[in-house]
Design a protein around this motif. Sequence first.
Motif, mmCIF file in Angstrom:
data_model
loop_
_atom_site.group_PDB
_atom_site.id
_atom_site.type_symbol
_atom_site.label_atom_id
_atom_site.label_comp_id
_atom_site.label_asym_id
_atom_site.label_seq_id
_atom_site.Cartn_x
_atom_site.Cartn_y
_atom_site.Cartn_z
ATOM 1 N N LEU A 1 0.828 -1.208 0.000
ATOM 2 C CA LEU A 1 0.000 0.000 0.000
ATOM 3 C C LEU A 1 0.865 1.261 0.000
ATOM 4 C CD1 LEU A 1 -2.798 -1.054 2.525
ATOM 5 C CD2 LEU A 1 -3.045 -0.737 0.045
ATOM 6 N N CYS A 2 1.935 1.228 0.772
ATOM 7 C CA CYS A 2 2.829 2.387 0.827
ATOM 8 C C CYS A 2 3.590 2.540 -0.488
ATOM 9 C CB CYS A 2 3.801 2.248 2.004
ATOM 10 S SG CYS A 2 3.004 2.384 3.620
ATOM 11 N N TYR A 3 3.949 1.423 -1.099
ATOM 12 C CA TYR A 3 4.611 1.470 -2.409
ATOM 13 C C TYR A 3 3.669 2.059 -3.457
ATOM 14 C CZ TYR A 3 7.089 -0.017 -6.606
ATOM 15 O OH TYR A 3 7.736 -0.023 -7.813
ATOM 16 N N LEU A 4 2.418 1.623 -3.434
ATOM 17 C CA LEU A 4 1.445 2.114 -4.411
ATOM 18 C C LEU A 4 1.259 3.629 -4.311
ATOM 19 C CD1 LEU A 4 -1.297 -0.685 -4.207
ATOM 20 C CD2 LEU A 4 0.302 -0.247 -6.097
ATOM 21 N N ALA A 5 1.456 4.180 -3.114
ATOM 22 C CA ALA A 5 1.305 5.628 -2.934
ATOM 23 C C ALA A 5 2.377 6.413 -3.682
ATOM 24 C CB ALA A 5 1.346 5.973 -1.446
ATOM 25 N N THR A 6 3.491 5.758 -4.021
ATOM 26 C CA THR A 6 4.565 6.445 -4.750
ATOM 27 C C THR A 6 4.381 6.384 -6.267
ATOM 28 O OG1 THR A 6 6.054 4.514 -4.954
ATOM 29 C CG2 THR A 6 6.156 5.769 -2.898
ATOM 30 N N ILE A 7 3.546 5.475 -6.751
ATOM 31 C CA ILE A 7 3.428 5.243 -8.193
ATOM 32 C C ILE A 7 2.931 6.466 -8.974
ATOM 33 C CG2 ILE A 7 2.242 3.883 -9.973
ATOM 34 C CD1 ILE A 7 4.541 2.440 -8.579
ATOM 35 N N PRO A 8 1.862 7.148 -8.544
ATOM 36 C CA PRO A 8 1.347 8.260 -9.358
ATOM 37 C C PRO A 8 2.090 9.586 -9.174
ATOM 38 C CG PRO A 8 -0.054 7.953 -7.462
ATOM 39 C CD PRO A 8 1.001 6.873 -7.385
ATOM 40 N N THR A 9 3.237 9.573 -8.504
ATOM 41 C CA THR A 9 3.909 10.839 -8.184
ATOM 42 C C THR A 9 4.848 11.303 -9.301
ATOM 43 O OG1 THR A 9 5.817 9.772 -7.095
ATOM 44 C CG2 THR A 9 3.868 10.233 -5.734
ATOM 45 N N GLN A 10 5.025 12.622 -9.362
ATOM 46 C CA GLN A 10 6.005 13.213 -10.277
ATOM 47 C C GLN A 10 7.417 12.809 -9.878
ATOM 48 O OE1 GLN A 10 5.442 17.472 -10.792
ATOM 49 N NE2 GLN A 10 3.208 17.257 -10.689
ATOM 50 N N ASP A 11 7.626 12.622 -8.574
ATOM 51 C CA ASP A 11 8.950 12.219 -8.091
ATOM 52 C C ASP A 11 9.379 10.885 -8.701
ATOM 53 O OD1 ASP A 11 9.225 14.454 -6.549
ATOM 54 O OD2 ASP A 11 9.013 13.450 -4.616
#
Length: 259
Positions: A230-240
């Motif tokens: 879940l925490c990994y998925l939170a990084t997927i849609p980011t510009q970073d």
Amino acid sequence: MNTVSFEIKEDMIGLLTLNRPEAANAFSTELLSDLNNVIDQVEHLTDLRVLILTGSGNKAFCAGADLKERASMNEKETVQAVRRIKQTLSRIEALPLPTLAAINGAAFGGGLELALACDLRYATEHAKMGLTETSLGIIPGAGGTQRLSRLIGIGKAKALIFTAKRLTSTEAQTMGLLEGVFTHQEFFPRILAVAQAISKNGPIAIRQAKKAIALGFDTDLHTGLQIEELCYLATIPTQDRLEGLAAFKEKRHPHYQGK
């Protein structure tokens, strides 16, 4: 003058300093109030990448509770004062950004409990520390019995708390209580270097990694892996994330914006 100061260094690194050197930076009622005011600021600074906590002077990080003030309190007031310290340290532990305790001197009782509420701990070679409350007829009441045992193991934590032993920084590092020990001259530059190394990485990723570790630590492996996903998925849609891929492809350093 405020008993706690706060400034933002380069690379969006915050520096929080307990400022009662004449009282070994002990937790007075005033200091706790000032500390909570600074935590309020930090919670709203979404661009802040790392927070360093230290004490003013070169003798004490934090000596824990202000025992002179405590001596004038009745039982009810004492319980409220300890609860206030515990709540404050829990707020620090719950901050989403990485926190580094820069233990520049003595850290006893609540002072060590403050360091235990941080993510990483570094000390000068002359620093001494311990949960010494049993020598005063009480026990650690601001999270020490829980955080220390989780960090270094139940047996070692019991030994330290039961004996009220005062550790040297070298002993503390050997036990796994500290991530590093530095000379007085290299102390702050080395800690700042650690903070800068963290700040150069993706801030959303760092915060999600901290969240995954915190939420997954006391669960079974299966649950922990689900939390990690879940925490990994939170990084997927980011510009970073896209910036990280682009920087790798172009063989340059990434410029993360926390978006």
